[in-house]
Design a protein around this motif. Structure first.
Motif, PDB file in Angstrom:
ATOM      1  N   SER A  53      17.592 -25.365  53.620  1.00 33.79           N
ATOM      2  CA  SER A  53      18.638 -26.046  54.372  1.00 33.79           C
ATOM      3  C   SER A  53      19.725 -26.379  53.349  1.00 33.79           C
ATOM      4  O   SER A  53      19.544 -26.127  52.155  1.00 33.79           O
ATOM      5  CB  SER A  53      18.090 -27.293  55.076  1.00 33.79           C
ATOM      6  OG  SER A  53      17.477 -28.180  54.163  1.00 33.79           O
ATOM      7  N   ASP A  54      20.862 -26.880  53.803  1.00 35.87           N
ATOM      8  CA  ASP A  54      21.984 -27.097  52.887  1.00 35.87           C
ATOM      9  C   ASP A  54      22.878 -28.188  53.479  1.00 35.87           C
ATOM     10  O   ASP A  54      23.514 -27.975  54.512  1.00 35.87           O
ATOM     11  CB  ASP A  54      22.755 -25.771  52.732  1.00 35.87           C
ATOM     12  CG  ASP A  54      23.764 -25.796  51.591  1.00 35.87           C
ATOM     13  OD1 ASP A  54      23.983 -26.868  50.999  1.00 35.87           O
ATOM     14  OD2 ASP A  54      24.341 -24.733  51.296  1.00 35.87           O
ATOM     15  N   LEU A  55      22.874 -29.353  52.831  1.00 40.10           N
ATOM     16  CA  LEU A  55      23.593 -30.521  53.378  1.00 40.10           C
ATOM     17  C   LEU A  55      24.559 -31.092  52.343  1.00 40.10           C
ATOM     18  O   LEU A  55      24.251 -31.098  51.144  1.00 40.10           O
ATOM     19  CB  LEU A  55      22.588 -31.618  53.725  1.00 40.10           C
ATOM     20  CG  LEU A  55      23.175 -32.968  54.164  1.00 40.10           C
ATOM     21  CD1 LEU A  55      23.321 -33.013  55.685  1.00 40.10           C
ATOM     22  CD2 LEU A  55      22.322 -34.141  53.713  1.00 40.10           C
ATOM     23  N   SER A  98      32.008 -21.328  54.637  1.00 41.71           N
ATOM     24  CA  SER A  98      30.699 -21.024  55.215  1.00 41.71           C
ATOM     25  C   SER A  98      30.002 -19.902  54.453  1.00 41.71           C
ATOM     26  O   SER A  98      30.653 -19.022  53.900  1.00 41.71           O
ATOM     27  CB  SER A  98      30.867 -20.590  56.676  1.00 41.71           C
ATOM     28  OG  SER A  98      31.340 -21.655  57.469  1.00 41.71           O
ATOM     29  N   HIS A  99      28.686 -19.981  54.442  1.00 40.50           N
ATOM     30  CA  HIS A  99      27.887 -18.861  53.922  1.00 40.50           C
ATOM     31  C   HIS A  99      26.624 -18.732  54.751  1.00 40.50           C
ATOM     32  O   HIS A  99      26.223 -19.676  55.449  1.00 40.50           O
ATOM     33  CB  HIS A  99      27.575 -19.042  52.428  1.00 40.50           C
ATOM     34  CG  HIS A  99      26.857 -20.322  52.080  1.00 40.50           C
ATOM     35  ND1 HIS A  99      25.509 -20.494  52.266  1.00 40.50           N
ATOM     36  CD2 HIS A  99      27.303 -21.492  51.574  1.00 40.50           C
ATOM     37  CE1 HIS A  99      25.158 -21.706  51.868  1.00 40.50           C
ATOM     38  NE2 HIS A  99      26.231 -22.347  51.450  1.00 40.50           N
ATOM     39  N   PHE A 100      26.020 -17.558  54.691  1.00 41.53           N
ATOM     40  CA  PHE A 100      24.740 -17.331  55.373  1.00 41.53           C
ATOM     41  C   PHE A 100      23.679 -18.234  54.745  1.00 41.53           C
ATOM     42  O   PHE A 100      23.710 -18.514  53.539  1.00 41.53           O
ATOM     43  CB  PHE A 100      24.298 -15.870  55.218  1.00 41.53           C
ATOM     44  CG  PHE A 100      25.097 -14.893  56.030  1.00 41.53           C
ATOM     45  CD1 PHE A 100      24.741 -14.598  57.343  1.00 41.53           C
ATOM     46  CD2 PHE A 100      26.196 -14.235  55.486  1.00 41.53           C
ATOM     47  CE1 PHE A 100      25.461 -13.679  58.092  1.00 41.53           C
ATOM     48  CE2 PHE A 100      26.927 -13.318  56.234  1.00 41.53           C
ATOM     49  CZ  PHE A 100      26.552 -13.037  57.540  1.00 41.53           C
ATOM     50  N   PHE A 121      24.795 -20.345  59.623  1.00 47.33           N
ATOM     51  CA  PHE A 121      25.828 -20.555  58.598  1.00 47.33           C
ATOM     52  C   PHE A 121      25.920 -22.026  58.217  1.00 47.33           C
ATOM     53  O   PHE A 121      25.623 -22.910  59.028  1.00 47.33           O
ATOM     54  CB  PHE A 121      27.209 -20.147  59.138  1.00 47.33           C
ATOM     55  CG  PHE A 121      27.383 -18.680  59.338  1.00 47.33           C
ATOM     56  CD1 PHE A 121      27.671 -17.853  58.259  1.00 47.33           C
ATOM     57  CD2 PHE A 121      27.257 -18.122  60.602  1.00 47.33           C
ATOM     58  CE1 PHE A 121      27.832 -16.491  58.443  1.00 47.33           C
ATOM     59  CE2 PHE A 121      27.414 -16.757  60.790  1.00 47.33           C
ATOM     60  CZ  PHE A 121      27.706 -15.929  59.709  1.00 47.33           C
ATOM     61  N   THR A 122      26.378 -22.271  57.014  1.00 47.90           N
ATOM     62  CA  THR A 122      26.808 -23.620  56.658  1.00 47.90           C
ATOM     63  C   THR A 122      28.261 -23.756  57.097  1.00 47.90           C
ATOM     64  O   THR A 122      28.964 -22.757  57.258  1.00 47.90           O
ATOM     65  CB  THR A 122      26.747 -23.852  55.143  1.00 47.90           C
ATOM     66  OG1 THR A 122      27.696 -22.977  54.498  1.00 47.90           O
ATOM     67  CG2 THR A 122      25.359 -23.581  54.594  1.00 47.90           C
ATOM     68  N   VAL A 123      28.706 -24.995  57.319  1.00 45.98           N
ATOM     69  CA  VAL A 123      30.135 -25.277  57.508  1.00 45.98           C
ATOM     70  C   VAL A 123      30.443 -26.422  56.556  1.00 45.98           C
ATOM     71  O   VAL A 123      29.866 -27.511  56.706  1.00 45.98           O
ATOM     72  CB  VAL A 123      30.459 -25.687  58.953  1.00 45.98           C
ATOM     73  CG1 VAL A 123      31.974 -25.788  59.137  1.00 45.98           C
ATOM     74  CG2 VAL A 123      29.891 -24.691  59.948  1.00 45.98           C
ATOM     75  N   GLU A 124      31.291 -26.183  55.545  1.00 46.10           N
ATOM     76  CA  GLU A 124      31.412 -27.170  54.471  1.00 46.10           C
ATOM     77  C   GLU A 124      32.801 -27.255  53.840  1.00 46.10           C
ATOM     78  O   GLU A 124      32.972 -26.942  52.676  1.00 46.10           O
ATOM     79  CB  GLU A 124      30.373 -26.880  53.399  1.00 46.10           C
ATOM     80  CG  GLU A 124      30.291 -25.418  52.952  1.00 46.10           C
ATOM     81  CD  GLU A 124      29.263 -25.204  51.848  1.00 46.10           C
ATOM     82  OE1 GLU A 124      29.275 -25.971  50.881  1.00 46.10           O
ATOM     83  OE2 GLU A 124      28.466 -24.271  51.963  1.00 46.10           O
ATOM     84  N   PRO A 125      33.787 -27.700  54.632  1.00 46.30           N
ATOM     85  CA  PRO A 125      35.096 -27.909  54.024  1.00 46.30           C
ATOM     86  C   PRO A 125      35.078 -29.130  53.098  1.00 46.30           C
ATOM     87  O   PRO A 125      34.190 -29.979  53.206  1.00 46.30           O
ATOM     88  CB  PRO A 125      35.997 -28.171  55.232  1.00 46.30           C
ATOM     89  CG  PRO A 125      35.087 -28.756  56.256  1.00 46.30           C
ATOM     90  CD  PRO A 125      33.750 -28.105  56.042  1.00 46.30           C
TER      91      PRO A 125
HETATM   92 MN   LIG Z   1      26.464 -24.686  51.108  1.00 52.99          MN
END
Ligand SMILES: [Mn+2]
Length: 308
Positions: free
Chosen positions: A149-151, A234-236, A257-261
């Motif tokens: 996961s990616d937060l 974003s990345h996979f 995808f991640t969404v990370e602005p």
């Molecule tokens: Mn990320």
């Protein structure tokens, strides 16, 4: 082997691959080609990238667990943080919560950057003291059953954002929410990134970080907004944090995808990035695997100021 024509080999074609030493896989491929020189060798990577980018239900269930454990880590941090804690103490709280929830550990090296450290994109030293008045940028997440996961969340050290910090925070949140809606079947990732750039440009104008003139004279290859938002949105995500995927094909339902602005202002000692993980749906907006992890600035302040 005597009956096979084609042999598919697992070369590592990840865009971020890096290994100074020969891997076991490399040696295996060499041996194969030496022992069977007349076979046709093909690569498995394009097939695997396709399979890996679209998740089965079983995979999404595991990724949801990874995200839920990450959320538990974040809630623990909200209870723990107060002025003068050290960044590595926060890291220790998180790994404690991950391990007791049967996660194998961090999906990637965590970033715990307070104040100006938040503007260092790959800050992993995590060795500074968190000062009252600063915001801490925390990019950390759990791995579960080999899925990542990616937060990213940002919280005020003393439990209260300043007016300026909250304005920047809400700009990033606005861009994140609007960007997420663009992740529908058919979207091309390069066009998506151009659209996100426009959303960010508007926010930076409102925050008075750039002006009309900066935009008028901007280099089309490095638009004005990139001064404050210089990375991808974003990345996979999947078996790897930066997972393999088909970057040039229209996106499909089942991709994660991640969404990370983010907005990084070194001159103000402030960096804000907000990141959730989402699943592209057949119809409508993506499903947010992190919808239960607090993100509204007021909600975060409330949780930090509630004694439990
Ligand atoms: Mn990320």
């Amino acid at each position: 082997m005597a009956q096979a024509e084609n042999v598919y080999i697992n070369t590592n074609e990840h865009t971020r691959r890096y290994s100074e030493t020969e891997t076991r896989e490399d040696r295996f491929i060499k041996r194969l080609q030496k022992d069977f020189p007349a076979h046709t060798y093909k690569k498995s990577a394009p097939i695997m990238h396709r399979i890996r980018s679209i998740k089965e239900k079983e995979e999404l269930d595991l990724m949801q667990i990874a995200c839920d454990i990450t959320g538990k880590g974040f809630k623990r941090v909200l209870d723990f943080v107060k002025p003068n804690v050290w960044e590595y103490e926060i890291e220790a709280e998180i790994i404690h919560e991950f391990t007791r929830n049967r996660s194998k550990g961090f999906a990637y090296t965590p970033i715990i950057g307070s104040g100006k450290n938040a503007c260092v994109l790959h800050y992993i030293e995590n060795n500074q003291q968190c000062k009252s008045g600063d915001v801490i940028l925390m990019d950390f997440a759990a791995e579960y059953a080999n899925y990542a996961s990616d937060l990213t969340r940002c919280i005020p050290v003393n439990g209260k954002f300043t007016k300026r910090q909250k304005a920047v925070y809400n700009s990033v949140l606005k861009v994140k929410n609007a960007s997420t809606k663009l992740l529908v079947p058919g979207t091309l990732m390069n066009e998506y990134h151009i659209e996100v750039g426009k959303l960010m440009e508007k926010e930076l104008l409102d925050l008075k970080l750039i002006d009309k003139n900066d935009i008028k004279k901007q280099d089309p290859n490095w638009p004005a907004y990139k001064k404050y938002f210089m990375h991808g949105t974003s990345h996979f995500l999947g078996l790897d944090t930066h997972d393999v995927g088909l970057w040039t094909e229209p996106i499909k339902a089942g991709m994660v995808f991640t969404v990370e602005p983010g907005i990084y202002i070194p001159a103000e000692g402030l960096g804000i990035r907000l990141e959730d993980d989402v699943v592209v749906q057949k119809k409508g907006a993506p499903f947010n695997l992190m919808k239960n992890i607090p993100i509204e600035a007021d909600h975060i302040e409330d949780l930090m100021n509630t004694k439990r």
